[in-house]
Design an enzyme around this catalytic site. Structure first.
Site, PDB file in Angstrom:
ATOM      1  CB  SER A 145      -0.879  -0.003   1.258  1.00  0.00           C
ATOM      2  OG  SER A 145      -1.505   1.243   1.476  1.00  0.00           O
ATOM      3  CE1 TYR A 160      -4.909  -2.107   4.259  1.00  0.00           C
ATOM      4  CE2 TYR A 160      -3.741  -0.036   3.947  1.00  0.00           C
ATOM      5  CZ  TYR A 160      -4.290  -1.191   3.423  1.00  0.00           C
ATOM      6  OH  TYR A 160      -4.203  -1.439   2.070  1.00  0.00           O
TER       7      TYR A 160
END
Length: 255
Positions: A145, A160
């Site tokens: 990410s 996350y």
């Protein structure tokens, strides 16, 4: 002229293949000739994706798996190898985006995020790598990410970001350990692409205002804009590339 991105005859296993980025990855691989094992929990959705894949002229194999369960991961890899004879490409894509301020994150949600986003990619890589080591060839692609390398002020993505940062270092270390076996390990780093996980942010979380400041292109990613990165890492075009994160973010991490 040789097509460096040709995957004819290769076998790919894609986790999180029932929706979102996993479907896009599976289609990209299949469109370049790879047979694909589609792995996720929801069989009906996997069956629908399999029908699309087979329409591209390659074989799709559906295997349900709860990626938070190590025994199911072991059984899934064994089953796919039994069916196809080998696994050449692993796309570790399954993921969760449970969000809460750090001081409010529940123990259960934190541990679930670690299991799905960090532990599962390791266990899938470990199990697939055993066969890859024997054959002297393998391509492992982890879905990281932008939050593998940067945090976020506007949304509480602490858990996350922790998993995706850890996944980047896992990518680097596995690349170092397995290079001698002909295995490359790389990661893609998407910004915000439409998916079930990002739906709340893109549809009602003030994304347009945030993107206007943080993303030079000022928009989320679009379907197909990850395909090139996935095909690069899955193919012989990346034969001398390992341990890398390729960020696909419209310039988000450039500022």
């Amino acid at each position: 002229m040789t097509n460096l991105f040709d995957l004819t005859g290769k076998v790919a296993l894609v986790t999180g293949a029932s929706s979102g980025l996993g479907v896009q990855m599976a289609k990209a691989l299949a469109g370049n000739g790879a047979s694909v094992a589609l792995v996720a929990r929801r069989k009906e959705r996997l069956d629908a994706v399999a029908s699309e894949i087979e329409g591209l002229g390659v074989e799709a194999y559906v295997r349900t798996c709860d990626v938070s369960d190590v025994e199911q991961i072991k059984q899934t890899v064994e089953d796919v190898e039994r069916h196809f004879g080998r696994i050449d490409i692993l796309c570790n894509n399954a993921g969760l985006g449970l969000s809460a301020p750090a001081e409010e994150m529940s123990d259960e949600n934190w541990l679930t995020m670690m299991d799905v986003n960090l532990n599962a990619p390791y266990f899938f890589a470990r199990e697939c790598a055993r066969g890859m080591i024997e054959r002297g060839y393998g391509k492992i692609i982890n879905t990281g990410s932008i939050h593998s390398t940067v945090g976020m002020l506007e949304w509480p993505v602490g858990a996350y970001a922790t998993t995706k940062g850890g996944l980047l270092m896992m990518t680097k270390q596995l690349a170092v350990e397995w290079a001698k076996y002909g295995i490359t390990v790389n990661a893609i780093g998407p910004a915000y692409f439409p998916s079930e996980m990002t739906g709340a942010i893109l549809d009602g979380g003030g994304f347009d205002q945030v993107a206007a400041i943080r993303c030079p292109m000022g928009r989320p990613g679009r379907e197909g804009e990850l395909d090139g990165a996935v095909l690069y890492f899955a193919s012989d075009a990346s034969s001398y590339t390992t341990g890398q994160l390729l960020t696909i973010d419209g310039g988000w991490t450039a500022i």
